[in-house]
Design a protein around this motif. Structure first.
Motif, PDB file in Angstrom:
ATOM      1  N   THR A 179      -5.225  -0.468   6.403  1.00  0.00           N
ATOM      2  CA  THR A 179      -5.380   0.166   5.095  1.00  0.00           C
ATOM      3  C   THR A 179      -6.650   1.009   5.024  1.00  0.00           C
ATOM      4  O   THR A 179      -7.524   0.920   5.894  1.00  0.00           O
ATOM      5  CB  THR A 179      -5.373  -0.874   3.950  1.00  0.00           C
ATOM      6  OG1 THR A 179      -6.587  -1.588   3.971  1.00  0.00           O
ATOM      7  CG2 THR A 179      -4.201  -1.825   4.096  1.00  0.00           C
ATOM      8  N   MET A 210      -4.140   3.634  -5.034  1.00  0.00           N
ATOM      9  CA  MET A 210      -5.225   3.137  -4.192  1.00  0.00           C
ATOM     10  C   MET A 210      -6.389   4.120  -4.123  1.00  0.00           C
ATOM     11  O   MET A 210      -7.511   3.732  -3.838  1.00  0.00           O
ATOM     12  CB  MET A 210      -4.727   2.897  -2.766  1.00  0.00           C
ATOM     13  CG  MET A 210      -3.669   1.846  -2.660  1.00  0.00           C
ATOM     14  SD  MET A 210      -4.314   0.206  -3.004  1.00  0.00           S
ATOM     15  CE  MET A 210      -3.137  -0.763  -2.111  1.00  0.00           C
ATOM     16  N   GLU A 264       0.820  -1.210   0.000  1.00  0.00           N
ATOM     17  CA  GLU A 264       0.000   0.000   0.000  1.00  0.00           C
ATOM     18  C   GLU A 264       0.856   1.262   0.000  1.00  0.00           C
ATOM     19  O   GLU A 264       0.522   2.254  -0.649  1.00  0.00           O
ATOM     20  CB  GLU A 264      -0.965  -0.013   1.190  1.00  0.00           C
ATOM     21  CG  GLU A 264      -1.918   1.167   1.145  1.00  0.00           C
ATOM     22  CD  GLU A 264      -3.185   0.934   1.941  1.00  0.00           C
ATOM     23  OE1 GLU A 264      -3.647   1.888   2.588  1.00  0.00           O
ATOM     24  OE2 GLU A 264      -3.717  -0.190   1.916  1.00  0.00           O
TER      25      GLU A 264
END
Lengths: 383, 383
Positions: free
Chosen positions: B39, A168, A161
């Motif tokens: 996340t 993202m 990430e």
């Protein structure tokens, strides 16, 4: 087709009806799985008829088919089996090639539909790929969605990430990460007027991800790490064997889950005890005693012996302690040594995994495959 | 605790909130799994705070714990990781021994509660056995439920049900059948004023089932068929090895999933190619050519050789074709030969399985274990 919600209820008529009504209030199509079998608690069929407001008819053709299947397979017939031939009025059966209970396509007023599939995975998956896919292709309208999953090994979710922070945030296509055992999956999803346009929208983002993550992206969609390794070896005309202690055959089972694996994968040895390591692979008792079975030396000897005995280009070996307690030598739970023997010699890796026994074993075979994969695609990289 | 309904939604704030509100409208306690990670699409924490109508506080103690874990494991730190230390006001964290994201116990007005657990199985299962079980023990009121699952092998669901027709109609305890690959599970559930009374209500029905189904009931609750075989062999001081072709290590992997398996299970050979059958087990090329690798003779030779090389009391061998296409000798998909070598000689079974490749492989190892189990408990029965 967008799928936003899933419900699970037990074999209870009222809750089945409630779940179906709720689902129909929120979606155009509802897929049910399970409850179509012959036993008394298989209630999906009757719950659907109730929600449709129709009766049930027994389909004589289906009964005959069931009788033929049971006769062919030499199984005893029970009257209850014929219940699987009951179809709500107005519904259409989906033949079951891999079992007995047919699926059902049940149209409702106002163009909604319930697609009822049997519970066993081996029975409903073929129906999804067949009649269900066909139904949606015929009834699709509006935007079409497509998605591709990029599969990443040798890197954790947070690291992935952090390398893809900007990507993202994208909204069409969207990029969603899924952490798996020893893998991260990145699902890229786009919607567009048709499938080709959606796939085209996915391409540049997929390329950005590939260029940022490099060799770590080992495959797409259903391509497992074992499949990626077998394909690379097959392309080079090279072969593989294994020597497994702590995984007890799990690595071999993963490799042979791929059809056609025998072109590359010869086999190997399961050597769960010190005696087996000696008998099957000739690991000397002196080495086992000096270093203990969970050691760098034993892993290296196992890989070398498997490679020599099976005359393969590569051999992977795994020895370790999956717990639940420290082993006789005091080696801690989760300590695993991997060895890869190849034309250039033997390399060894030491890992300390966490988690349940099954997780440690799965992570061990995953790390072994990652070690092989990396050797095949990026042998001189140390990132 | 009765669990009647389960919902699944994606990483979408509105649908998470909707699902939580619906669940709270129908139940006293709601368990969530997943969405607690670092996340951006880990939204469970914020959805719960929204439903509770409270703000979020960052727990400094948890942040320190996370930093210590990452340092200890030598992993890079990202700011986002600290998000896992966010706790809705009024909630209490459950420490995560096997990962990073803590669980959350979130009390709501009117004595309802949300118990939020992390997604990985290896992380939430220990919490279920720990803090969740503890929470329910403290907050239980009214009737208590208990259940025991009897596990049945070598008999199909229809046959089980026809032998237990009267028992299946019982209401307290209830008896529910679950068809698994090569097994049937019968869950007997009773409710009573306390756990002992509930278990007492289960006992007579469990005994009736055992007496009707005989040796086919191989274990209870979490006892797998591999565990039952290992226990029986261990009690007799006997040992086992395997020789696997079509299952590629899957049988060994099942046996070694049981802690302490090395007392009984030595190991074996994965012989996926004809060359491996010769190299690892000395199966003569003449036998492989005359009968083909998928044959009674090869299965018997494999079992005999594994037993001899690993000096075990018993050896199980599996050879077959799991598909997706007929093999080079024209042996059909699903054809499997099993052999059991023991002190009294070698026995062979022929099976024709249906289903996907993975199902055929699973059914093959299941049938091999059933063959061994039956030899150990009922060697002279042919029902």
């Amino acid at each position: 087709v967008r799928c936003y919600r899933r419900q699970t209820v037990g074999d209870n008529f009222d809750r089945l009806v409630e779940a179906l009504r709720l689902a129909l209030s929120r979606a155009d199509a509802v897929i049910t799985i399970g409850g179509l079998g012959p036993t008394e608690d298989d209630l999906t069929r009757t719950a659907i008829a109730h929600v449709m407001g129709v009766g049930m008819r027994r389909d004589d053709g289906l009964v005959e088919g069931l009788r033929a299947t049971f006769a062919m397979r030499g199984l005893p017939w029970f009257d209850a089996i014929a219940r699987q031939a009951d179809v709500p009025e107005g519904a259409r059966a989906i033949p079951n090639e891999f079992g007995t209970a047919p699926g059902l396509i049940c149209p409702l007023d106002g163009s909604k539909v319930i697609l009822a599939l049997p519970g066993p995975r081996g029975e409903f998956l073929p129906m999804v790929d067949g009649a269900v896919r066909e139904y949606f292709a015929q009834h699709a309208h509006g935007e079409v969605m497509a998605s591709r999953t990029l599969r990443v090994c040798g890197m954790g979710e947070s690291q992935v990430e952090s390398l893809l922070k900007d990507v993202m945030g994208s909204t069409n296509p969207t990029v969603a990460p899924y952490a798996k055992l020893g893998e991260v999956h990145l699902r890229v999803t786009a919607s567009a007027a048709n499938r080709d346009l959606a796939l085209e929208a996915i391409r540049p983002i997929a390329e950005t991800i590939r260029s940022r993550l490099g060799w770590h992206v080992f495959g797409e969609d259903e391509t497992t790490l074992e499949a990626a390794c077998l394909r690379l070896l097959g392309d080079r005309g090279q072969t593989l064997s294994v020597a497994e202690s702590v995984t007890g055959g799990g690595l071999g089972a993963r490799l042979t889950s791929i059809p056609g694996a025998s072109r590359v994968f010869a086999g190997g040895a399961i050597v769960y005890t010190p005696g087996a390591k000696e008998a099957m692979l000739g690991v000397p008792a002196s080495v086992l005693e000096a270093h203990g079975p969970v050691s760098e030396s034993v892993a290296a000897d196992m890989a070398g012996a498997a490679r020599a005995r099976l005359k393969t280009d590569f051999a992977l070996a795994i020895t370790g302690n999956a717990g639940p307690t420290a082993d006789v030598d005091g080696k801690p739970v989760g300590l695993v040594f991997l060895a890869l023997a190849g034309p250039a010699g033997v390399a060894v890796e030491k890992h300390q995994f966490r988690g349940l026994r099954e997780d440690i074993r799965m992570r061990a075979s995953q790390a072994a495959l990652t070690m092989l994969y990396r050797e095949l695609v990026a042998p001189n990289r140390f990132d």
